[in-house]
Design a protein around this motif. Structure first.
Motif, PDB file in Angstrom:
ATOM      1  N   ASP A  37       0.828  -1.209   0.000  1.00 40.75           N
ATOM      2  CA  ASP A  37       0.000   0.000   0.000  1.00 40.75           C
ATOM      3  C   ASP A  37       0.862   1.259   0.000  1.00 40.75           C
ATOM      4  OD1 ASP A  37      -2.366  -1.390  -0.059  1.00 40.75           O
ATOM      5  OD2 ASP A  37      -2.640  -1.377   2.117  1.00 40.75           O
ATOM      6  N   ALA A  38       1.916   1.253   0.818  1.00 35.90           N
ATOM      7  CA  ALA A  38       2.773   2.436   0.917  1.00 35.90           C
ATOM      8  C   ALA A  38       3.433   2.747  -0.426  1.00 35.90           C
ATOM      9  CB  ALA A  38       3.835   2.229   1.987  1.00 35.90           C
ATOM     10  N   GLU A  39       3.891   1.705  -1.103  1.00 34.05           N
ATOM     11  CA  GLU A  39       4.525   1.895  -2.410  1.00 34.05           C
ATOM     12  C   GLU A  39       3.504   2.402  -3.427  1.00 34.05           C
ATOM     13  OE1 GLU A  39       8.022  -1.463  -2.573  1.00 34.05           O
ATOM     14  OE2 GLU A  39       5.937  -2.142  -2.568  1.00 34.05           O
ATOM     15  N   TYR A  40       2.308   1.833  -3.373  1.00 27.00           N
ATOM     16  CA  TYR A  40       1.259   2.225  -4.305  1.00 27.00           C
ATOM     17  C   TYR A  40       0.865   3.683  -4.104  1.00 27.00           C
ATOM     18  CZ  TYR A  40      -3.240   2.168  -6.765  1.00 27.00           C
ATOM     19  OH  TYR A  40      -4.291   2.440  -7.603  1.00 27.00           O
ATOM     20  N   GLU A  41       0.730   4.085  -2.843  1.00 25.60           N
ATOM     21  CA  GLU A  41       0.311   5.442  -2.545  1.00 25.60           C
ATOM     22  C   GLU A  41       1.364   6.472  -2.944  1.00 25.60           C
ATOM     23  OE1 GLU A  41      -0.607   5.199   1.565  1.00 25.60           O
ATOM     24  OE2 GLU A  41      -2.463   4.048   1.241  1.00 25.60           O
ATOM     25  N   ALA A  42       2.601   6.021  -3.076  1.00 24.39           N
ATOM     26  CA  ALA A  42       3.669   6.932  -3.489  1.00 24.39           C
ATOM     27  C   ALA A  42       3.640   7.211  -4.985  1.00 24.39           C
ATOM     28  CB  ALA A  42       5.019   6.359  -3.099  1.00 24.39           C
ATOM     29  N   GLY A  43       2.844   6.437  -5.709  1.00 25.51           N
ATOM     30  CA  GLY A  43       2.734   6.629  -7.156  1.00 25.51           C
ATOM     31  C   GLY A  43       2.630   5.300  -7.872  1.00 25.51           C
ATOM     32  N   TYR A  44       1.895   5.286  -8.980  1.00 26.57           N
ATOM     33  CA  TYR A  44       1.697   4.048  -9.723  1.00 26.57           C
ATOM     34  C   TYR A  44       1.524   4.348 -11.204  1.00 26.57           C
ATOM     35  CZ  TYR A  44      -3.121   5.611  -9.094  1.00 26.57           C
ATOM     36  OH  TYR A  44      -4.276   6.374  -9.065  1.00 26.57           O
ATOM     37  N   ILE A  45       1.684   3.307 -12.015  1.00 28.14           N
ATOM     38  CA  ILE A  45       1.530   3.452 -13.462  1.00 28.14           C
ATOM     39  C   ILE A  45       0.058   3.711 -13.780  1.00 28.14           C
ATOM     40  CG2 ILE A  45       1.704   2.249 -15.683  1.00 28.14           C
ATOM     41  CD1 ILE A  45       4.052   0.678 -14.514  1.00 28.14           C
ATOM     42  N   PRO A  46      -0.253   4.723 -14.576  1.00 26.57           N
ATOM     43  CA  PRO A  46      -1.653   5.035 -14.903  1.00 26.57           C
ATOM     44  C   PRO A  46      -2.376   3.811 -15.474  1.00 26.57           C
ATOM     45  CG  PRO A  46      -0.214   6.789 -15.657  1.00 26.57           C
ATOM     46  CD  PRO A  46       0.685   5.671 -15.210  1.00 26.57           C
ATOM     47  N   GLY A  47      -3.549   3.551 -14.926  1.00 23.92           N
ATOM     48  CA  GLY A  47      -4.367   2.454 -15.421  1.00 23.92           C
ATOM     49  C   GLY A  47      -4.031   1.093 -14.837  1.00 23.92           C
ATOM     50  N   ALA A  48      -3.005   1.008 -13.970  1.00 28.67           N
ATOM     51  CA  ALA A  48      -2.623  -0.275 -13.394  1.00 28.67           C
ATOM     52  C   ALA A  48      -3.721  -0.799 -12.476  1.00 28.67           C
ATOM     53  CB  ALA A  48      -1.316  -0.141 -12.621  1.00 28.67           C
ATOM     54  N   LYS A  49      -3.954  -2.089 -12.549  1.00 30.56           N
ATOM     55  CA  LYS A  49      -4.931  -2.726 -11.672  1.00 30.56           C
ATOM     56  C   LYS A  49      -4.233  -3.105 -10.364  1.00 30.56           C
ATOM     57  CE  LYS A  49      -7.539  -4.385 -15.640  1.00 30.56           C
ATOM     58  NZ  LYS A  49      -8.095  -5.543 -16.381  1.00 30.56           N
ATOM     59  N   ARG A  50      -4.942  -2.983  -9.264  1.00 32.06           N
ATOM     60  CA  ARG A  50      -4.330  -3.116  -7.939  1.00 32.06           C
ATOM     61  C   ARG A  50      -4.576  -4.493  -7.339  1.00 32.06           C
ATOM     62  NH1 ARG A  50      -0.972  -2.960  -4.627  1.00 32.06           N
ATOM     63  NH2 ARG A  50      -1.121  -2.089  -2.548  1.00 32.06           N
ATOM     64  N   LEU A  51      -3.512  -5.188  -6.976  1.00 33.46           N
ATOM     65  CA  LEU A  51      -3.624  -6.456  -6.264  1.00 33.46           C
ATOM     66  C   LEU A  51      -2.317  -6.676  -5.509  1.00 33.46           C
ATOM     67  CD1 LEU A  51      -5.114  -9.079  -5.593  1.00 33.46           C
ATOM     68  CD2 LEU A  51      -4.068 -10.113  -7.632  1.00 33.46           C
ATOM     69  N   GLU A  52      -2.296  -6.312  -4.236  1.00 27.44           N
ATOM     70  CA  GLU A  52      -1.084  -6.498  -3.452  1.00 27.44           C
ATOM     71  C   GLU A  52      -0.786  -7.988  -3.317  1.00 27.44           C
ATOM     72  OE1 GLU A  52       0.871  -5.461   0.902  1.00 27.44           O
ATOM     73  OE2 GLU A  52      -1.029  -4.545   0.325  1.00 27.44           O
ATOM     74  N   TRP A  53       0.473  -8.361  -3.443  1.00 29.45           N
ATOM     75  CA  TRP A  53       0.835  -9.778  -3.479  1.00 29.45           C
ATOM     76  C   TRP A  53       0.408 -10.527  -2.221  1.00 29.45           C
ATOM     77  CZ3 TRP A  53       3.931 -12.200   0.050  1.00 29.45           C
ATOM     78  CH2 TRP A  53       4.735 -11.392   0.873  1.00 29.45           C
ATOM     79  N   THR A  54       0.352  -9.854  -1.074  1.00 29.71           N
ATOM     80  CA  THR A  54      -0.013 -10.539   0.169  1.00 29.71           C
ATOM     81  C   THR A  54      -1.457 -11.031   0.148  1.00 29.71           C
ATOM     82  OG1 THR A  54      -0.591  -8.411   1.183  1.00 29.71           O
ATOM     83  CG2 THR A  54       1.646  -9.235   1.541  1.00 29.71           C
ATOM     84  N   GLU A  55      -2.276 -10.442  -0.709  1.00 28.54           N
ATOM     85  CA  GLU A  55      -3.688 -10.814  -0.750  1.00 28.54           C
ATOM     86  C   GLU A  55      -3.926 -12.211  -1.314  1.00 28.54           C
ATOM     87  OE1 GLU A  55      -6.520  -7.428  -1.695  1.00 28.54           O
ATOM     88  OE2 GLU A  55      -4.670  -6.680  -2.606  1.00 28.54           O
ATOM     89  N   VAL A  56      -2.958 -12.749  -2.023  1.00 33.54           N
ATOM     90  CA  VAL A  56      -3.155 -14.079  -2.615  1.00 33.54           C
ATOM     91  C   VAL A  56      -2.556 -15.184  -1.749  1.00 33.54           C
ATOM     92  CG1 VAL A  56      -3.125 -13.070  -4.918  1.00 33.54           C
ATOM     93  CG2 VAL A  56      -1.040 -14.105  -4.009  1.00 33.54           C
TER      94      VAL A  56
END
Length: 235
Positions: free
Chosen positions: A184-203
């Motif tokens: 989450d911290a990395e994502y909130e710092a910025g992400y590629i436009p249009g990227a779908k979100r699924l943190e690896w820990t969720e699987v």
């Protein structure tokens, strides 16, 4: 085929909820099955040498994969590089490789590196060393070394996304989906436009450290609008 990089391995075993199990179960090896059939595999332990020496799967070869990552990053991982590197740890084209780690992203990255090198059959120990040790399966403290005749591997560059690949998806000039599997911290710092979100820990099941059941994962992918059949690039 679009590249499947780093943690994209998390998506490969999963499919429609109607499936009773993983459509690609060959990508995973259960701890008990590994213990019974270790001789069938070339087991690579990619944990630290300290952890390896404290106990490992009998017959597992310690593999320091940092140089592999650096070679790829620096553009030096050509066929000659893999010929030397994989011979040094006993990898051959006719023997499945099982990656053992105590860290899921690290194991996934080694899976990707070996696939990029052209190794045809690479698998992950489901749950990693944590699950293996929890099952109280045989453990060895005797170091194993292994070498193999140098093989002329055929690297698979399509396993690695280029800048143009990513921009093509972002600008909708080529098919595919980008999946952000960072924290989450990395994502909130910025992400590629249009990227779908699924943190690896969720699987991953937090108790067993194994991948969640296929039906749960299929539901999760659907919720995030991730199509397992679509070409994917993860980061």
């Amino acid at each position: 085929m679009m590249t499947l990089s780093l943690a994209a391995v998390y998506l490969l075993p999963y499919g429609p909820a109607a499936e009773p199990g993983y459509p690609n179960p060959k990508l995973l090896v259960e701890p008990a099955n590994l213990a019974k059939n270790a001789d069938r595999f070339r087991v690579l332990d990619v944990r630290s040498r300290v952890n390896y020496d404290a106990g490992h799967v009998p017959g597992a070869v310690p593999a320091a994969t940092g140089p592999w990552s650096r070679a790829v990053t620096e553009g030096k991982a050509d066929a000659a590089f893999w010929k030397r590197a994989l011979a040094a740890v006993g990898v051959t084209p006719d023997r499945p490789v099982v990656v053992v780690s105590d860290n899921v992203p690290a194991a996934a990255r080694v899976w990707w590196l070996l696939s990029l090198a052209g190794v045809p059959d690479v698998r992950l120990l489901n749950g990693g060393w944590t699950a293996y040790a929890a099952a109280k399966l045989p453990v060895s403290k005797e170091a194993t070394t292994a070498t193999a005749p140098p093989h002329d591997w055929t690297p698979a560059p399509e396993r690695q996304a280029t800048k143009d690949d990513v921009l093509g998806i972002v600008n909708k000039k080529r098919p595919g989906q980008i999946i952000d599997v960072r924290s989450d911290a990395e994502y909130e710092a910025g992400y590629i436009p249009g990227a779908k979100r699924l943190e690896w820990t969720e699987v991953i099941d937090p108790k067993t450290r194994k991948f969640k059941p296929a039906a749960e994962l299929a539901k999760l992918l659907k919720e995030r609008s991730i199509d397992p059949a679509e070409e994917s690039c993860s980061y």
